[in-house]
Design an enzyme around this catalytic site. Structure first.
Site, PDB file in Angstrom:
ATOM      1  N   GLU A 142       0.835  -1.208   0.000  1.00  0.00           N
ATOM      2  CA  GLU A 142       0.000   0.000   0.000  1.00  0.00           C
ATOM      3  C   GLU A 142       0.867   1.255   0.000  1.00  0.00           C
ATOM      4  OE1 GLU A 142      -2.943  -0.228  -0.857  1.00  0.00           O
ATOM      5  OE2 GLU A 142      -3.360  -2.325  -0.404  1.00  0.00           O
TER       6      GLU A 142
ATOM      7  N   HIS B 206       1.952   2.084  -3.402  1.00  0.00           N
ATOM      8  CA  HIS B 206       0.962   2.857  -4.170  1.00  0.00           C
ATOM      9  C   HIS B 206       1.100   4.350  -3.874  1.00  0.00           C
ATOM     10  CE1 HIS B 206      -1.114  -0.365  -6.099  1.00  0.00           C
ATOM     11  NE2 HIS B 206      -1.615  -0.906  -5.006  1.00  0.00           N
TER      12      HIS B 206
ATOM     13  N   CYS C 297       2.417  -4.612 -10.310  1.00  0.00           N
ATOM     14  CA  CYS C 297       3.581  -5.061 -11.067  1.00  0.00           C
ATOM     15  C   CYS C 297       3.330  -6.470 -11.586  1.00  0.00           C
ATOM     16  CB  CYS C 297       4.794  -5.040 -10.133  1.00  0.00           C
ATOM     17  SG  CYS C 297       6.318  -5.581 -10.905  1.00  0.00           S
TER      18      CYS C 297
HETATM   19 ZN   LIG Z   1      -2.507  -2.806  -4.836  1.00  0.00          ZN
HETATM   20 ZN   LIG Z   2       7.665  -4.608  -9.255  1.00  0.00          ZN
END
Ligand SMILES: [Zn+2]
Ligand SMILES: [Zn+2]
Length: 159
Positions: free
Chosen positions: A108, A111, A118
């Site tokens: 998180e 982010h 990914c």
């Molecule tokens: Zn996520």
């Molecule tokens: Zn990655």
């Protein structure tokens, strides 16, 4: 988060989840409203704010979420509810819980550093829909994701 982000971590006093985040029909809490509450309690020098809650979290389009973050923003929240073995009728396992919490927190926070999901399964930014996915994906950023995350912490060191 250890040396993954090389940032100083400070623990703040707990705040209650906002009552309006409770979704009675689902008996869950709407994570976006918790993020909003957290942002209203932001210390001035905050780089990122990570909330950890026992509440089971959701967003309107998903039956549950392990956490939610503002992509490229400041706040992220993770839930312990579905990381606990007890949730699946299994024996409590604290080391496993902490391992999962670490991965979810790093994911998180990733982010908030502008990272999206990914494709690499070994990367902590790989999407996880179930706790099995949480366990099978890697515990750290892949090279590419790490480079992006660290470039945004302001703590990058030249070697
Ligand atoms: Zn996520
Ligand atoms: Zn990655």
């Amino acid at each position: 988060m250890g040396d993954s982000l090389m940032a100083t971590v400070r623990t703040l006093p707990s705040i209650p989840v906002p009552p309006e985040s409770f979704e009675a029909r689902r008996n869950q809490y709407y994570s976006t409203k918790i993020l909003k509450e957290m942002l209203g309690n932001l210390p001035q020098d905050t780089l990122k704010l990570l909330g950890v809650t026992d509440k089971d979290l959701c967003i309107p389009i998903l039956t549950y979420v392990f956490g939610e973050a503002q992509v490229g923003g400041t706040a992220a929240v993770v839930s312990l509810a579905r990381l606990r073995q007890e949730h699946y009728g299994l024996t409590p396992d604290r080391p496993l819980l902490l391992k999962r919490l670490r991965k979810e927190s790093l994911h998180e926070l990733g982010h908030t550093f502008g990272l999206y999901h990914c494709p690499s399964r070994d990367c902590v930014m790989h999407l996880s829909n179930t706790v099995v996915d949480v366990d099978t994906r890697g515990r750290d950023f892949c090279r590419g994701c790490h480079t992006v995350a660290v470039s945004k912490t302001g703590t990058e060191r030249r070697r």
